[in-house]
Design a protein around this motif. Structure first.
Motif, PDB file in Angstrom:
ATOM      1  N   ASN A  60       0.808  -1.209   0.000  1.00 22.42           N
ATOM      2  CA  ASN A  60       0.000   0.000   0.000  1.00 22.42           C
ATOM      3  C   ASN A  60       0.851   1.274   0.000  1.00 22.42           C
ATOM      4  O   ASN A  60       0.326   2.372   0.087  1.00 22.42           O
ATOM      5  N   GLU A  77      -6.573   4.932   6.552  1.00 21.77           N
ATOM      6  CA  GLU A  77      -6.683   3.501   6.292  1.00 21.77           C
ATOM      7  C   GLU A  77      -7.422   2.882   7.466  1.00 21.77           C
ATOM      8  O   GLU A  77      -7.399   3.432   8.580  1.00 21.77           O
ATOM      9  N   THR A 108      -1.814  -4.348   4.303  1.00 21.76           N
ATOM     10  CA  THR A 108      -2.979  -4.116   5.163  1.00 21.76           C
ATOM     11  C   THR A 108      -3.585  -5.422   5.662  1.00 21.76           C
ATOM     12  O   THR A 108      -3.866  -5.575   6.852  1.00 21.76           O
ATOM     13  N   GLU A 150     -10.347   3.273  11.956  1.00 21.33           N
ATOM     14  CA  GLU A 150      -9.677   4.124  10.972  1.00 21.33           C
ATOM     15  C   GLU A 150      -8.438   4.778  11.581  1.00 21.33           C
ATOM     16  O   GLU A 150      -8.448   5.194  12.731  1.00 21.33           O
ATOM     17  N   GLY A 192      -5.027   3.638   0.686  1.00 20.42           N
ATOM     18  CA  GLY A 192      -5.849   2.985   1.700  1.00 20.42           C
ATOM     19  C   GLY A 192      -6.660   1.860   1.079  1.00 20.42           C
ATOM     20  O   GLY A 192      -7.667   2.119   0.435  1.00 20.42           O
ATOM     21  N   THR A 198     -10.102   1.908   2.554  1.00 26.29           N
ATOM     22  CA  THR A 198     -10.839   3.174   2.498  1.00 26.29           C
ATOM     23  C   THR A 198     -10.901   3.782   1.097  1.00 26.29           C
ATOM     24  O   THR A 198     -11.776   4.605   0.825  1.00 26.29           O
TER      25      THR A 198
END
Length: 195
Positions: A32, A117, A136, A123, A89, A92
């Motif tokens: 990411n 993220e 992630t 969050e 993210g 997100t």
């Protein structure tokens, strides 16, 4: 095997209790976060180890598809900078591109101070220079693994050394009475406090 050998050789453990490796579910397209060097004509890539030679890339198989798509959009339009930092993210859809690019041909927003993220439903604000896990999905697995091994009591003190933006400290805090998060990077500390 390598960890076991090091624990035997350096730590003098006769039979180190090393559990099997938990491989990431996705061996590709998981990163990411990427830092690219930008060439004088706006080509992007990585610098060859031990040299200053830029190896331009069209895509990186380790990066999230969004990052690869963004490389294609920015190629040739970001020569005003020597480096480019991209974060995405996964949970997100939020993103960060640093630094702010002034070239009018760049149609995607740049210069965000942070992106958001989500891990395990919570969050997190993550700034460009702050540490955050690059995978992630695997980060969520690590937190769940630690949570499973943590035999915490409501009166316990938890110390999160090298806490980055506070991911482990925040997600494990409900299980204990108090958390101390340690971090030396001022930008990461600012993110951890916000989180």
């Amino acid at each position: 095997r390598v960890v076991s050998e090091q624990l035997r050789r350096i730590g003098h453990f006769a039979d180190p209790p090393v559990l099997p490796t938990l491989a990431a579910p996705a061996p590709f397209n998981y990163r990411n976060h990427a830092r690219f060097t930008v060439g004088k004509f706006g080509d992007m890539g990585f610098v060859r180890r031990g040299t200053h030679r830029l190896i331009p890339i069209d895509q990186c198989l380790l990066m999230q598809p969004w990052i690869n798509d963004t490389i294609a959009q920015l190629r040739g339009h970001c020569s005003e900078s020597r480096a480019l930092n991209l974060r995405y993210g996964v949970s997100t859809g939020d993103f960060l591109i640093q630094p702010k690019l002034k070239n009018e041909a760049v149609t995607i927003e740049t210069g965000q101070p942070f992106y958001r993220e989500r891990l395990l439903g919570r969050e997190f604000q993550v700034g460009a220079p702050s540490f955050f896990q690059v995978n992630t999905e695997q980060a969520e697995r690590m937190i769940e693994l630690v949570r499973g091994y943590l035999r915490a009591e409501p009166t316990d003190l938890l110390v999160d050394a090298y806490c980055g933006v506070g991911t482990f400290a925040i997600l494990l805090a409900p299980a204990v009475g108090r958390v101390i998060a340690l971090e030396e990077s001022p930008p990461a500390v600012r993110n951890a406090r916000a989180n």
